[in-house]
Design a protein around this motif. Sequence first.
Motif, PDB file in Angstrom:
ATOM      1  N   LYS A 279       0.855  -1.183   0.000  1.00 42.01           N
ATOM      2  CA  LYS A 279       0.000   0.000   0.000  1.00 42.01           C
ATOM      3  C   LYS A 279       0.886   1.226   0.000  1.00 42.01           C
ATOM      4  O   LYS A 279       1.990   1.212   0.540  1.00 42.01           O
TER       5      LYS A 279
ATOM      6  N   CYS B  98       0.600   5.685  -0.116  1.00 40.74           N
ATOM      7  CA  CYS B  98      -0.203   6.903  -0.071  1.00 40.74           C
ATOM      8  C   CYS B  98       0.646   8.101  -0.444  1.00 40.74           C
ATOM      9  O   CYS B  98       1.732   8.279   0.092  1.00 40.74           O
TER      10      CYS B  98
ATOM     11  N   VAL C  60      -6.927  -1.543  -5.337  1.00 45.78           N
ATOM     12  CA  VAL C  60      -7.913  -0.589  -4.851  1.00 45.78           C
ATOM     13  C   VAL C  60      -7.293   0.788  -4.667  1.00 45.78           C
ATOM     14  O   VAL C  60      -6.090   0.927  -4.477  1.00 45.78           O
ATOM     15  N   GLU C  61      -8.153   1.788  -4.720  1.00 47.40           N
ATOM     16  CA  GLU C  61      -7.807   3.154  -4.350  1.00 47.40           C
ATOM     17  C   GLU C  61      -8.705   3.492  -3.172  1.00 47.40           C
ATOM     18  O   GLU C  61      -9.901   3.212  -3.206  1.00 47.40           O
ATOM     19  N   TYR C  62      -8.144   4.091  -2.136  1.00 45.47           N
ATOM     20  CA  TYR C  62      -8.926   4.334  -0.940  1.00 45.47           C
ATOM     21  C   TYR C  62      -8.486   5.627  -0.272  1.00 45.47           C
ATOM     22  O   TYR C  62      -7.447   6.197  -0.589  1.00 45.47           O
ATOM     23  N   SER C  63      -9.308   6.081   0.661  1.00 44.54           N
ATOM     24  CA  SER C  63      -8.934   7.220   1.504  1.00 44.54           C
ATOM     25  C   SER C  63      -9.272   6.860   2.943  1.00 44.54           C
ATOM     26  O   SER C  63     -10.236   6.149   3.213  1.00 44.54           O
TER      27      SER C  63
ATOM     28  N   VAL D 283     -11.371   3.250   6.930  1.00 46.42           N
ATOM     29  CA  VAL D 283     -11.412   3.525   5.492  1.00 46.42           C
ATOM     30  C   VAL D 283     -12.676   4.347   5.215  1.00 46.42           C
ATOM     31  O   VAL D 283     -13.786   3.913   5.507  1.00 46.42           O
TER      32      VAL D 283
ATOM     33  N   SER E 181     -13.424   5.806   2.012  1.00 52.81           N
ATOM     34  CA  SER E 181     -13.953   5.396   0.700  1.00 52.81           C
ATOM     35  C   SER E 181     -12.996   4.392   0.075  1.00 52.81           C
ATOM     36  O   SER E 181     -11.798   4.410   0.336  1.00 52.81           O
ATOM     37  N   LEU E 182     -13.557   3.515  -0.741  1.00 52.65           N
ATOM     38  CA  LEU E 182     -12.769   2.475  -1.384  1.00 52.65           C
ATOM     39  C   LEU E 182     -13.316   2.262  -2.792  1.00 52.65           C
ATOM     40  O   LEU E 182     -14.516   2.076  -2.971  1.00 52.65           O
ATOM     41  N   ASP E 183     -12.440   2.340  -3.786  1.00 50.84           N
ATOM     42  CA  ASP E 183     -12.806   2.064  -5.171  1.00 50.84           C
ATOM     43  C   ASP E 183     -11.938   0.918  -5.674  1.00 50.84           C
ATOM     44  O   ASP E 183     -10.718   0.960  -5.545  1.00 50.84           O
TER      45      ASP E 183
ATOM     46  N   ASN F  86     -11.550  -3.582   3.775  1.00 50.61           N
ATOM     47  CA  ASN F  86     -11.334  -2.378   4.587  1.00 50.61           C
ATOM     48  C   ASN F  86     -10.584  -2.708   5.871  1.00 50.61           C
ATOM     49  O   ASN F  86      -9.653  -2.002   6.260  1.00 50.61           O
TER      50      ASN F  86
END
Length: 116
Positions: A51, A53, A71-74, A80, A82-84, A108
């Motif tokens: 991972k 960032c 995945v892309e997440y914030s 977590v 949001s997760l795409d 997550n």
Amino acid sequence: MTTKSKFINTVLATTAGCLVAASVYAIFPPVQLEEKQQVAIQSSSYTIGYKHCEAACVAEVRADANTSIYVEYSLDDASVESLDIINVVRDDETLNAYVDRDEIAKINAAIVGGVQ
């Protein structure tokens, strides 16, 4: 040029354009894309391959020995936000994958805790 001759020229030009388009369509028919069957992703555990960032957070989450979910997440504090899902790959082949809500919760948890 009179109005009648302008009209006839317009009709002839339109007809010629349609004939050209029909000829091109006949010679080069549209390509039919093969639809891949959708695969449901399920795993008893998920591990983080990596991972990173910077401007955005990205991670490789491994579902099993041969399936990786990118995945892309914030993050919002320690969870977590949001997760795409960017891509799902199994044996070096991109899948048309479905990941349900329960599996996303496991992903997550793996991102936050490292292993789930």
